[in-house]
Scaffold this motif. Structure first.
Motif, PDB file in Angstrom:
ATOM      1  N   VAL A  85       0.873  -1.192  -0.040  1.00  0.00           N
ATOM      2  CA  VAL A  85      -0.027   0.106   0.119  1.00  0.00           C
ATOM      3  C   VAL A  85       0.841   1.216   0.010  1.00  0.00           C
ATOM      4  CG1 VAL A  85      -1.580   1.383   1.385  1.00  0.00           C
ATOM      5  CG2 VAL A  85      -1.861  -1.075   0.961  1.00  0.00           C
ATOM      6  N   ARG A  86       1.971   1.241   0.772  1.00  0.00           N
ATOM      7  CA  ARG A  86       2.781   2.216   0.704  1.00  0.00           C
ATOM      8  C   ARG A  86       3.474   2.613  -0.639  1.00  0.00           C
ATOM      9  NH1 ARG A  86       6.078   1.171   6.568  1.00  0.00           N
ATOM     10  NH2 ARG A  86       4.413   1.879   7.848  1.00  0.00           N
ATOM     11  N   PHE A  87       3.657   1.432  -1.234  1.00  0.00           N
ATOM     12  CA  PHE A  87       4.332   1.620  -2.581  1.00  0.00           C
ATOM     13  C   PHE A  87       3.401   2.263  -3.543  1.00  0.00           C
ATOM     14  CE2 PHE A  87       3.833  -0.502  -6.808  1.00  0.00           C
ATOM     15  CZ  PHE A  87       5.030  -0.180  -7.263  1.00  0.00           C
ATOM     16  N   LEU A  88       2.209   1.861  -3.616  1.00  0.00           N
ATOM     17  CA  LEU A  88       1.149   2.534  -4.406  1.00  0.00           C
ATOM     18  C   LEU A  88       0.805   3.802  -4.089  1.00  0.00           C
ATOM     19  CD1 LEU A  88      -1.534  -0.234  -4.475  1.00  0.00           C
ATOM     20  CD2 LEU A  88       0.095   0.134  -6.356  1.00  0.00           C
ATOM     21  N   TRP A  89       0.999   4.212  -2.625  1.00  0.00           N
ATOM     22  CA  TRP A  89       0.631   5.672  -2.324  1.00  0.00           C
ATOM     23  C   TRP A  89       1.783   6.425  -2.721  1.00  0.00           C
ATOM     24  CZ3 TRP A  89      -2.664   8.911  -1.058  1.00  0.00           C
ATOM     25  CH2 TRP A  89      -2.257  10.044  -0.481  1.00  0.00           C
ATOM     26  N   LYS A  90       3.056   5.844  -2.729  1.00  0.00           N
ATOM     27  CA  LYS A  90       4.547   6.758  -3.008  1.00  0.00           C
ATOM     28  C   LYS A  90       4.075   6.904  -4.500  1.00  0.00           C
ATOM     29  CE  LYS A  90       7.748   5.512   0.472  1.00  0.00           C
ATOM     30  NZ  LYS A  90       8.970   4.853   0.673  1.00  0.00           N
ATOM     31  N   LYS A  91       3.824   6.036  -5.347  1.00  0.00           N
ATOM     32  CA  LYS A  91       3.581   6.184  -6.999  1.00  0.00           C
ATOM     33  C   LYS A  91       2.530   7.149  -7.252  1.00  0.00           C
ATOM     34  CE  LYS A  91       6.913   3.468  -8.956  1.00  0.00           C
ATOM     35  NZ  LYS A  91       7.854   4.197  -9.953  1.00  0.00           N
ATOM     36  N   MET A  92       1.273   7.090  -6.477  1.00  0.00           N
ATOM     37  CA  MET A  92       0.440   7.995  -6.840  1.00  0.00           C
ATOM     38  C   MET A  92       0.896   9.527  -6.698  1.00  0.00           C
ATOM     39  SD  MET A  92      -3.405   6.494  -5.663  1.00  0.00           S
ATOM     40  CE  MET A  92      -2.785   6.075  -4.163  1.00  0.00           C
ATOM     41  N   LYS A  93       1.766   9.691  -5.526  1.00  0.00           N
ATOM     42  CA  LYS A  93       2.105  11.097  -5.358  1.00  0.00           C
ATOM     43  C   LYS A  93       3.369  11.490  -6.230  1.00  0.00           C
ATOM     44  CE  LYS A  93       3.071  10.583  -1.043  1.00  0.00           C
ATOM     45  NZ  LYS A  93       3.627  11.121   0.391  1.00  0.00           N
ATOM     46  N   PHE A 112       1.464  -8.875  -8.949  1.00  0.00           N
ATOM     47  CA  PHE A 112       0.418  -8.634  -8.092  1.00  0.00           C
ATOM     48  C   PHE A 112      -0.616  -7.560  -8.411  1.00  0.00           C
ATOM     49  CE2 PHE A 112      -1.767  -7.204  -4.175  1.00  0.00           C
ATOM     50  CZ  PHE A 112      -2.476  -8.309  -3.735  1.00  0.00           C
ATOM     51  N   THR A 113      -0.146  -6.294  -8.972  1.00  0.00           N
ATOM     52  CA  THR A 113      -0.849  -5.400  -9.168  1.00  0.00           C
ATOM     53  C   THR A 113      -1.907  -5.704 -10.637  1.00  0.00           C
ATOM     54  OG1 THR A 113       0.695  -3.755  -8.328  1.00  0.00           O
ATOM     55  CG2 THR A 113      -1.159  -2.966 -10.052  1.00  0.00           C
ATOM     56  N   PHE A 114      -1.023  -6.328 -11.485  1.00  0.00           N
ATOM     57  CA  PHE A 114      -1.912  -6.743 -12.853  1.00  0.00           C
ATOM     58  C   PHE A 114      -2.793  -7.842 -12.470  1.00  0.00           C
ATOM     59  CE2 PHE A 114       2.568  -5.761 -14.965  1.00  0.00           C
ATOM     60  CZ  PHE A 114       2.002  -4.425 -14.865  1.00  0.00           C
ATOM     61  N   ILE A 115      -2.642  -8.704 -11.575  1.00  0.00           N
ATOM     62  CA  ILE A 115      -3.701  -9.673 -11.368  1.00  0.00           C
ATOM     63  C   ILE A 115      -4.945  -9.120 -10.488  1.00  0.00           C
ATOM     64  CG2 ILE A 115      -3.993 -11.828  -9.849  1.00  0.00           C
ATOM     65  CD1 ILE A 115      -1.077 -12.649 -10.526  1.00  0.00           C
ATOM     66  N   LEU A 116      -4.479  -8.195  -9.556  1.00  0.00           N
ATOM     67  CA  LEU A 116      -5.769  -7.524  -8.803  1.00  0.00           C
ATOM     68  C   LEU A 116      -6.368  -6.554  -9.983  1.00  0.00           C
ATOM     69  CD1 LEU A 116      -6.774  -6.675  -6.120  1.00  0.00           C
ATOM     70  CD2 LEU A 116      -5.034  -4.788  -6.192  1.00  0.00           C
ATOM     71  N   SER A 117      -5.602  -6.083 -10.779  1.00  0.00           N
ATOM     72  CA  SER A 117      -6.601  -5.044 -11.779  1.00  0.00           C
ATOM     73  C   SER A 117      -7.443  -6.110 -12.709  1.00  0.00           C
ATOM     74  CB  SER A 117      -5.456  -4.482 -12.563  1.00  0.00           C
ATOM     75  OG  SER A 117      -4.648  -3.612 -11.890  1.00  0.00           O
ATOM     76  N   ALA A 118      -7.102  -7.296 -13.162  1.00  0.00           N
ATOM     77  CA  ALA A 118      -7.790  -8.161 -13.906  1.00  0.00           C
ATOM     78  C   ALA A 118      -8.841  -8.674 -13.017  1.00  0.00           C
ATOM     79  CB  ALA A 118      -6.648  -9.455 -14.142  1.00  0.00           C
ATOM     80  N   PHE A 203      -2.672   5.229  -9.764  1.00  0.00           N
ATOM     81  CA  PHE A 203      -3.932   6.325  -9.882  1.00  0.00           C
ATOM     82  C   PHE A 203      -4.953   5.671 -10.461  1.00  0.00           C
ATOM     83  CE2 PHE A 203      -6.532   9.787 -11.292  1.00  0.00           C
ATOM     84  CZ  PHE A 203      -6.954  10.187  -9.761  1.00  0.00           C
ATOM     85  N   GLY A 204      -4.639   5.065 -11.677  1.00  0.00           N
ATOM     86  CA  GLY A 204      -5.493   4.117 -12.389  1.00  0.00           C
ATOM     87  C   GLY A 204      -6.093   3.218 -11.839  1.00  0.00           C
ATOM     88  N   LEU A 205      -5.481   2.557 -10.844  1.00  0.00           N
ATOM     89  CA  LEU A 205      -5.803   1.429 -10.132  1.00  0.00           C
ATOM     90  C   LEU A 205      -6.934   1.899  -9.107  1.00  0.00           C
ATOM     91  CD1 LEU A 205      -5.610  -1.704  -9.052  1.00  0.00           C
ATOM     92  CD2 LEU A 205      -3.762  -1.077  -7.698  1.00  0.00           C
ATOM     93  N   LEU A 206      -6.373   2.870  -8.417  1.00  0.00           N
ATOM     94  CA  LEU A 206      -7.703   3.681  -7.487  1.00  0.00           C
ATOM     95  C   LEU A 206      -8.906   3.681  -8.224  1.00  0.00           C
ATOM     96  CD1 LEU A 206      -8.186   4.819  -4.878  1.00  0.00           C
ATOM     97  CD2 LEU A 206      -7.108   7.346  -5.705  1.00  0.00           C
ATOM     98  N   LEU A 207      -8.952   4.437  -9.696  1.00  0.00           N
ATOM     99  CA  LEU A 207     -10.102   4.685 -10.298  1.00  0.00           C
ATOM    100  C   LEU A 207     -10.773   3.232 -10.470  1.00  0.00           C
ATOM    101  CD1 LEU A 207      -8.750   7.395 -12.837  1.00  0.00           C
ATOM    102  CD2 LEU A 207     -10.189   7.677 -10.736  1.00  0.00           C
ATOM    103  N   LEU A 208     -10.132   2.276 -11.023  1.00  0.00           N
ATOM    104  CA  LEU A 208     -10.659   1.024 -11.091  1.00  0.00           C
ATOM    105  C   LEU A 208     -11.375   0.661  -9.805  1.00  0.00           C
ATOM    106  CD1 LEU A 208     -11.324  -1.633 -12.915  1.00  0.00           C
ATOM    107  CD2 LEU A 208      -8.878  -2.192 -11.960  1.00  0.00           C
ATOM    108  N   GLY A 209     -10.759   0.775  -8.537  1.00  0.00           N
ATOM    109  CA  GLY A 209     -11.373   0.392  -7.331  1.00  0.00           C
ATOM    110  C   GLY A 209     -12.522   0.974  -7.132  1.00  0.00           C
TER     111      GLY A 209
END
Length: 282
Positions: A85-93, A112-118, A203-209
């Motif tokens: 989660v910290r990794f995603l947060w840093k990447k969004m900022k 893991f991100t690709f599988i979660l997005s799928a 950020f796109g993963l956040l929109l997808l969620g």
């Protein structure tokens, strides 16, 4: 029970002659079991003694070890999730992190991100498809709409959609990696490259969620906003693909524009083939 001091076997407490070795154990030199474990620390030869409680001790130790491992696994999984989660947060900022920050990222975060997005994408599409099919059947019965039977099996639709979107998310970074390696002659570690590509779309993963949660709440009422958010999310992978090639130093004679068009065309061709096999041939 007591222990024979000659053969170190357990014998009945009232025994005068050891039934194992025939020695006289009527004297005080035959000790009780409770005293034996303390006295074995000073025995010269205890190799023939069999401790019948060893199995129980081993079982207790194994049970405690399993409990410790389970607790450790839970804590470790929690820590890994927090780091992700910290990794995603840093990447969004800051999508374009420094080299030092990139080295701190785990090389499996991308997969893991690709599988979660799928999974989220397949769930979103399945939810909207089932809701629209049901709504159309209902409207066709009370209106002048033509009666068309839509057979949408949620489980089958979800599985096929998952495979389709899994290919979509993996093909973009993989094609970018191939173009960088073979056409632009740039060396990249594929696992780290997958992680960085996924991080650029945090950020796109956040929109997808957000779109997925909205589709669960109101799939018909909010179908248009959900699909718009979903399309923006998918477009972010295309933008990342183009940006990753244009930000790469090109010391060859190949035009980056044509490399981008070639990669996008290859992705479109492969996705069309996979969609045809999944939804029309199967």
């Amino acid at each position: 029970m007591k222990i024979c001091t000659y053969c170190h076997n357990r014998i009945p407490k009232e025994a005068l002659i050891c039934p194992m070795c025939g020695s006289d154990v009527s004297g005080s030199d035959a000790i009780h079991q409770d005293d034996f474990y303390q006295s074995t620390l000073f025995e010269d030869n205890t190799e023939n003694f069999v401790d019948l409680t060893a199995d129980e001790d081993e079982e207790a130790a194994e049970a405690a070890s399993r409990a410790d491992k389970q607790a450790f696994s839970f804590n470790e999984a929690k820590n890994k999730f927090i780091r992700y989660v910290r990794f995603l947060w840093k990447k969004m900022k800051d999508p374009a992190e420094t080299r030092k920050s990139r080295r701190e990222s785990h090389n499996l975060y991308g997969y893991f991100t690709f599988i979660l997005s799928a999974l989220l994408s397949a769930g979103l599409v399945t939810r909207i498809a089932v809701a629209l099919a049901y709504q159309y059947d209902l409207l066709s019965q009370i209106s002048l709409l033509p009666t068309v039977t839509f057979q949408v099996e949620p489980v089958v639709w979800f599985m096929k959609s998952f495979l389709l979107f899994l290919a979509f998310y993996y093909l973009y970074p993989f094609l970018a990696y191939l173009i960088k390696t073979f056409f632009l002659h740039r060396r990249h570690a594929i696992h780290n490259w997958m992680t960085q590509y996924a991080g650029m779309n945090a950020f796109g993963l956040l929109l997808l969620g957000a779109a997925f949660v909205t589709s669960l709440i109101a799939p018909i009422l909010m179908a248009v906003p959900v699909l718009l958010l979903f399309l923006v999310h998918l477009s972010s992978y295309l933008v990342t693909f183009i940006a990753s090639l244009y930000q790469t130093i090109n010391e060859t004679k190949r035009d980056t524009l044509y490399l981008c068009l070639g990669g996008i065309s290859a992705h479109l061709l492969l996705m069309t083939t996979i969609a045809y096999v999944l939804f029309l041939k199967m």
